[in-house]
Design an enzyme around this catalytic site. Structure first.
Site: not given
Ligand SMILES: Cc1ncc(COP(=O)(O)O)c(C=O)c1O
Length: 394
Positions: A61, A159, A188, A244, A288, A333-335
């Site tokens: 992600k 969550r 999780h 994961r 700045y 700065c920005m850039d």
């Molecule tokens: C539901 C879930 N699983 C796994 C992960 C992976 O986490 P990490 O990068 O700590 O392995 C995340 C990341 O935030 C997550 O939200």
């Protein structure tokens, strides 16, 4: 035709925002750029598979934590993974559009209007609420198929997730819905990187309780998963069928309390060039609002990096020039921003400057930046702007 930068042999794809330029890369053609070592990603994945003895679901992600969704995902698939985890369905659809064919799980909320697309593209969704799940079932039936769902249990994170006490009833109900195929159950962990607390053991216990209740009902989920990176390292009992993993796959530790085992390699470095070099007389303001004034004749350089690239606008930043740590002076700065080069008389215009990574014997890690910025390495990576070109090494 751009020339190849010989020291790095960087043939490959330059990804600028969403545009891909397929030709050899010359880093001298970039103001700032990220170098992503896909070999390191594969190395880290192999280590994780060995460590857990289970399949790993790379979490890609947020543009693969800034590393590049498509390239990292393709490298992970080449390394043999069967699953990818994303936060949003848009990320899953981008993967499908790029030809990534493996299983994909959307870990967060999916708007019901997107369920048709999930059915069509074979994307698995997370469910934790009856009302939303009902609309998924309706949308999937309307699309003439069924959508695979992973049931999320809130074993203590506070969550997303159905409470353990409601989980069995929820699963039973889901299984009765045409249009839904219950593919997995998961949870999780909130504090897997803080082993001094009992939280994760308690979460595992609650989650195991749900699995036992399901078993009593004759329900055996096809797949069970729980651990993130820290959980993978610290809680073998939470590994179930699949790990994961995000941050460790990118070669970084989940937290200072959860160090990486031997062999993991950070996959990303961040670079720029020295684009101006001049002497400023004593008492000269820099950038700045003149947060810095020269004390004497000072050698002040400018580097092509700013807060719009993800470099924080704060005092005290450090970068590497000619293998030495040098201070950023004045406001970012920005850039661009300015560096004080009195200790690096050998510095020359267009020198390479490192913001994350190694130069000579010195190194600045994403962890160091995170500490300086009062945040976590995840946020440093996710803050790397789209406009910074990514250069990939196999
Ligand atoms: C539901 C879930 N699983 C796994 C992960 C992976 O986490 P990490 O990068 O700590 O392995 C995340 C990341 O935030 C997550 O939200």
């Amino acid at each position: 035709m751009l020339t190849i930068y010989h020291l790095r042999s960087c043939g490959g794809a330059l990804i600028l925002g969403r545009m891909e330029i397929q030709r050899p890369i010359d880093i001298d053609a970039c103001s700032t750029w990220l170098e992503i070592d896909l070999g390191a990603i594969k190395n880290n994945l192999n280590l994780l598979t060995k460590l857990t003895g289970r399949p790993v679901m790379p979490v890609v992600k947020a543009n693969a934590y800034g590393h590049g969704l498509i390239e990292v995902s393709k490298a992970a698939v080449e390394a043999g993974v069967g699953w990818l985890g994303v936060a949003r369905i848009e990320e899953a659809l981008a993967l499908r559009a790029a030809g990534v064919a493996c299983k994909i799980l959307v870990l967060g909320y999916t708007p019901p209007k997107q369920v048709g697309a999930a059915v069509q593209e074979g994307i698995s969704l997370t469910v934790y609420d009856k009302t939303v799940a009902q609309s998924y079932a309706d949308e999937a039936a309307q699309a003439g198929g069924s959508v695979s769902v992973h049931v999320k249990v809130d074993s203590g994170m506070g969550r997303l997730g159905v409470f353990p006490r409601d989980a069995v009833d929820f699963v039973r109900w889901l299984k009765g819905q045409r249009g839904l195929d219950v593919e997995a159950i998961f949870t999780h962990f909130a504090r897997a990187d803080e082993t001094k607390y009992a939280t994760t053991d308690e979460q595992i216990e609650r989650f195991d309780g749900v699995l036992k209740e399901l078993e009593k009902e004759g329900i055996k989920p096809r797949l069970v998963h729980a651990v993130n990176s820290a959980g993978t390292l610290n809680y073998p009992a939470g590994r179930y069928d699949l790990a994961r993993c995000g941050i460790v796959m990118y070669g970084l530790q989940p937290s200072p309390d959860s160090p990486l085992p031997e062999g993991f390699i950070p996959a990303l470095s961040w670079n720029t060039h020295l684009v101006s070099l001049k002497m400023l007389p004593p008492g000269h303001g820099v950038s700045y609002n003149f947060q810095y004034f020269t004390q004497k004749n000072e050698r002040i350089g400018a580097i092509a990096i700013g807060y719009a690239d993800g470099f924080r606008r704060r005092a005290g930043n450090i970068v590497l020039v000619r293998g030495k740590r040098v201070p950023v002076v004045g406001a970012v700065c920005m850039d661009q921003c300015m560096v004080q080069l009195d200790d690096v008389p050998e510095a020359r215009l267009q020198d390479e400057v490192v913001l994350i990574g190694r130069q000579g014997d010195e190194m600045i890690s994403a962890d160091e930046l995170a500490k300086d910025w009062g945040t976590i390495n995840y946020e440093v990576l996710c803050g790397l702007a789209d406009r910074v070109p990514r250069i990939y090494f196999k």
